[in-house]
Design a protein around this motif. Sequence first.
Motif, PDB file in Angstrom:
ATOM      1  N   GLU A 202       0.841  -1.193   0.000  1.00  0.00           N
ATOM      2  CA  GLU A 202       0.000   0.000   0.000  1.00  0.00           C
ATOM      3  C   GLU A 202       0.876   1.243   0.000  1.00  0.00           C
ATOM      4  N   ALA A 203       0.528   2.200  -0.848  1.00  0.00           N
ATOM      5  CA  ALA A 203       1.247   3.473  -0.835  1.00  0.00           C
ATOM      6  C   ALA A 203       0.973   4.197   0.472  1.00  0.00           C
ATOM      7  N   GLY A 204       1.984   4.858   0.989  1.00  0.00           N
ATOM      8  CA  GLY A 204       1.837   5.585   2.251  1.00  0.00           C
ATOM      9  C   GLY A 204       2.006   7.071   2.039  1.00  0.00           C
ATOM     10  N   GLY A 205       1.956   7.796   3.104  1.00  0.00           N
ATOM     11  CA  GLY A 205       2.136   9.236   3.001  1.00  0.00           C
ATOM     12  C   GLY A 205       1.585   9.961   4.208  1.00  0.00           C
ATOM     13  N   ILE A 206       1.769  11.256   4.199  1.00  0.00           N
ATOM     14  CA  ILE A 206       1.263  12.139   5.247  1.00  0.00           C
ATOM     15  C   ILE A 206       0.476  13.229   4.546  1.00  0.00           C
ATOM     16  N   GLU A 207      -0.789  13.320   4.882  1.00  0.00           N
ATOM     17  CA  GLU A 207      -1.714  14.149   4.121  1.00  0.00           C
ATOM     18  C   GLU A 207      -1.358  15.633   4.155  1.00  0.00           C
ATOM     19  N   HIS A 208      -1.066  16.165   5.310  1.00  0.00           N
ATOM     20  CA  HIS A 208      -0.851  17.612   5.430  1.00  0.00           C
ATOM     21  C   HIS A 208       0.562  17.902   5.916  1.00  0.00           C
ATOM     22  N   LEU A 209       1.530  17.543   5.102  1.00  0.00           N
ATOM     23  CA  LEU A 209       2.924  17.843   5.417  1.00  0.00           C
ATOM     24  C   LEU A 209       3.656  18.037   4.100  1.00  0.00           C
ATOM     25  N   GLY A 210       4.271  19.192   3.945  1.00  0.00           N
ATOM     26  CA  GLY A 210       4.986  19.461   2.704  1.00  0.00           C
ATOM     27  C   GLY A 210       5.714  20.784   2.759  1.00  0.00           C
ATOM     28  N   GLY A 211       6.052  21.279   1.587  1.00  0.00           N
ATOM     29  CA  GLY A 211       6.823  22.501   1.497  1.00  0.00           C
ATOM     30  C   GLY A 211       6.133  23.711   2.091  1.00  0.00           C
ATOM     31  N   VAL A 212       4.779  23.747   2.035  1.00  0.00           N
ATOM     32  CA  VAL A 212       4.083  24.904   2.607  1.00  0.00           C
ATOM     33  C   VAL A 212       4.310  24.994   4.107  1.00  0.00           C
ATOM     34  N   ASP A 213       4.476  23.840   4.761  1.00  0.00           N
ATOM     35  CA  ASP A 213       4.759  23.854   6.197  1.00  0.00           C
ATOM     36  C   ASP A 213       6.171  24.377   6.462  1.00  0.00           C
ATOM     37  N   PHE A 214       7.108  24.069   5.569  1.00  0.00           N
ATOM     38  CA  PHE A 214       8.456  24.610   5.703  1.00  0.00           C
ATOM     39  C   PHE A 214       8.447  26.120   5.437  1.00  0.00           C
ATOM     40  N   ASP A 215       7.636  26.543   4.445  1.00  0.00           N
ATOM     41  CA  ASP A 215       7.502  27.988   4.186  1.00  0.00           C
ATOM     42  C   ASP A 215       6.979  28.712   5.422  1.00  0.00           C
ATOM     43  N   ALA A 216       5.970  28.104   6.064  1.00  0.00           N
ATOM     44  CA  ALA A 216       5.391  28.722   7.258  1.00  0.00           C
ATOM     45  C   ALA A 216       6.410  28.804   8.389  1.00  0.00           C
ATOM     46  N   ALA A 217       7.291  27.793   8.488  1.00  0.00           N
ATOM     47  CA  ALA A 217       8.316  27.817   9.533  1.00  0.00           C
ATOM     48  C   ALA A 217       9.285  28.984   9.314  1.00  0.00           C
ATOM     49  N   VAL A 218       9.662  29.229   8.055  1.00  0.00           N
ATOM     50  CA  VAL A 218      10.550  30.360   7.766  1.00  0.00           C
ATOM     51  C   VAL A 218       9.842  31.682   8.050  1.00  0.00           C
ATOM     52  N   PHE A 219       8.577  31.778   7.652  1.00  0.00           N
ATOM     53  CA  PHE A 219       7.816  33.011   7.885  1.00  0.00           C
ATOM     54  C   PHE A 219       7.681  33.290   9.382  1.00  0.00           C
ATOM     55  N   ASP A 220       7.370  32.254  10.169  1.00  0.00           N
ATOM     56  CA  ASP A 220       7.251  32.433  11.620  1.00  0.00           C
ATOM     57  C   ASP A 220       8.585  32.850  12.229  1.00  0.00           C
ATOM     58  N   HIS A 221       9.684  32.308  11.709  1.00  0.00           N
ATOM     59  CA  HIS A 221      11.007  32.698  12.210  1.00  0.00           C
ATOM     60  C   HIS A 221      11.259  34.185  11.960  1.00  0.00           C
ATOM     61  N   VAL A 222      10.899  34.658  10.785  1.00  0.00           N
ATOM     62  CA  VAL A 222      11.102  36.076  10.469  1.00  0.00           C
ATOM     63  C   VAL A 222      10.235  36.951  11.371  1.00  0.00           C
ATOM     64  N   VAL A 223       8.969  36.550  11.557  1.00  0.00           N
ATOM     65  CA  VAL A 223       8.060  37.341  12.393  1.00  0.00           C
ATOM     66  C   VAL A 223       8.564  37.394  13.834  1.00  0.00           C
ATOM     67  N   ARG A 224       9.050  36.250  14.340  1.00  0.00           N
ATOM     68  CA  ARG A 224       9.572  36.237  15.714  1.00  0.00           C
ATOM     69  C   ARG A 224      10.799  37.124  15.836  1.00  0.00           C
ATOM     70  N   SER A 225      11.611  37.147  14.789  1.00  0.00           N
ATOM     71  CA  SER A 225      12.814  37.973  14.836  1.00  0.00           C
ATOM     72  C   SER A 225      12.490  39.455  14.906  1.00  0.00           C
ATOM     73  N   LEU A 226      11.317  39.841  14.424  1.00  0.00           N
ATOM     74  CA  LEU A 226      10.927  41.248  14.427  1.00  0.00           C
ATOM     75  C   LEU A 226      10.220  41.655  15.714  1.00  0.00           C
ATOM     76  N   GLY A 227      10.069  40.724  16.647  1.00  0.00           N
ATOM     77  CA  GLY A 227       9.417  41.053  17.921  1.00  0.00           C
ATOM     78  C   GLY A 227       7.926  41.300  17.725  1.00  0.00           C
ATOM     79  N   THR A 228       7.436  42.373  18.329  1.00  0.00           N
ATOM     80  CA  THR A 228       6.005  42.693  18.247  1.00  0.00           C
ATOM     81  C   THR A 228       5.680  43.646  17.103  1.00  0.00           C
ATOM     82  N   ALA A 229       6.666  43.960  16.272  1.00  0.00           N
ATOM     83  CA  ALA A 229       6.446  44.962  15.223  1.00  0.00           C
ATOM     84  C   ALA A 229       5.383  44.517  14.231  1.00  0.00           C
ATOM     85  N   VAL A 230       5.381  43.239  13.855  1.00  0.00           N
ATOM     86  CA  VAL A 230       4.397  42.763  12.877  1.00  0.00           C
ATOM     87  C   VAL A 230       3.010  42.713  13.495  1.00  0.00           C
TER      88      VAL A 230
END
Length: 659
Positions: A202-230
């Motif tokens: 049977e083919a396997g996989g993870i339904e909601h895991l991919g590059g968009v989650d990695f994109d969100a991790a980078v975006f959250d890192h940038v927002v955290r780096s800016l403190g409360t400014a955003v």
Amino acid sequence: MSTTEGTAMGYALGVDLGTTYTAAAVARDGRVDVVGLGERAPQLPSVLYLLPDGRFLAGEAAQRRGAAEPGRLAREFKRRLGDDTALLVGGTPFSAQALMGQLLRHVLAAVAEGQGGPAQQVIVTYPANWGPYRRELLGQVFTSAGLDSATTCSEPEAAAIHFASTERVALGDIIATYDLGGGTFDAAVLRKTNDGFELLGEAGGIEHLGGVDFDAAVFDHVVRSLGTAVRDLDPNEAATQSGLERLRRDCVEAKEALSADTEVVVPVNLPSIQTVVRLSRSEFEKMVRPAVLETVGSLEHTLRSAGVPAKALAATVLVGGSARLPLVAETLTEQLGVPVSLSPAPKHCVAIGAAQSALASLARAPAPPPPAPPPVVATVAAPPSGPPPVAAPPVAVQQPAASAASTTAASTTAASSAAERTPRRSVRDNSKVVLGIGLALLVVALVLAFAGPQTDSVADQAPPGSTPGLKLEDQEVATAQSVAAKLDHPLAVAVAKGTTLRSSSMGFSIGGLPLHPVKGQKATEGMTINLNNRRLLVGGPLQANLTANGSEHTLLFKPKVSKWATIPGVAWILLLLFVISYAESVQRNVRRRRNASFVTIFGMNLVGLLLGVSIVLAAWTVGQRLLPPWAVVSVLLCCAVAGGCLPVMLSERAGPART
């Protein structure tokens, strides 16, 4: 294949409708080329923008218009295929298949314009772990796109076909595909056959895991780096919305750049915020490592489902843009020790393989019948004399010609029926055994709690007069037996005055744990042991341990309190509800990902332990049973092991009936 044959057949088209990007490739004259769909790259962002007149824009044009009006923008709708809840785009409800159809329509139109006409054969790919329901919905996608007929192919099979065209794959070789795309992760094991590739297990996989989650991790890192400014920006302001949309695109580009660079700089251009944020590859890998480990675990489960050890693989093909991360190849090599091969075109290999498969289908199709010759007209010669010659009526000679379309349709139908009748590869399923073990342990726990041994009312049948007198509700009781017989009384217990005491002590406990007073406290004449300040903690029988005149006595007291107006009476209900809700979430998670990680199993062990506490409290408050310590420990252990059986049982089963 000769050039003449390729030209006669037109061209074949392969389309990979991805969650975040869509790619297409055309095959003509034995050559396969990726079609340039996007403005800056061959792939097209899988994004739609609804215009006021009801038409859709796709790709970068949709992203630009959607930056100012995000409510009219639709993205990642492939994840919602099969969901009965409609997506609101510009206030209008759309199904996921309707939006996918609009995206496919745009791709078909762009390719037809560039190639000078529509494709003769179209193949659209889909994730291998999609169930029959989602595959049926692809028909609605084709209808919405205005496509009369199309063939489907699983994404792992298309990737394997492309890999076999670039690397030598011998007959019988087994390869695994590790497809980490934009929105999902897919894993499959395939064997090379004479007709192509067959799926093992049977083919396997993870339904909601991919590059968009990695994109969100980078975006959250940038927002955290800016403190409360955003957070201080006005989210309804047009400048803020367009700035955040641009920042998200920059975060995506930064993530992709980290596949080759060790450090990137993310520019931030927001109202009142103009700066840059640095991100190193090591920092990024630390953020995404748990997700990568989860994908490796899913691949391991897929290998077990296929009954193939990792050492038997000829290669593991890395597919998808996110699979280019160096962390992926490193983790696969460390965890599984499997040979890893990065596809030369990880973003386009699925579309290329689909186009190659479509071209092969055209080559196997029967040649069209030759055109029928013109009618043969027979004439009769005129006699030498007499009336003028008269031509005989024309006689049309009909040539037999089989309908190629009917033959092709019939053969396709027969092949589809045969494929439906072909049973899937049998995979050993231990789910019933694991389920039986878990249920047996739960039954043992319930029997121990509600029908097993409990603390006796009188442990040592002391002779009358040997126990110091106790005063309950202004009644003097002389013996241990009569004290135990009076089970319904307030929480105040007093030693009767005038009783002879020599080195005596008295205390209450629950399951061997002292409640009041401190163990070994001396009992004196007229002393009152008052447990009213612990009324909320007492929901069932208490054990009174009395030492007097050199002998020990164990008495059982049932306080006169409400079963439900105590902390234990409410706690076991709340614990039971929590256990049920958590188990339901684990069930959905394991069924979706088709893999039970160690963390999931350990978490369910702890939840099973809480279930055991709930059962013990229910037996104490509702059943009015005071269990001995060994019985309490046995109930907790049985429930903890039974809890761990749930994710193991679900992961042992085959894929979900509807995905």
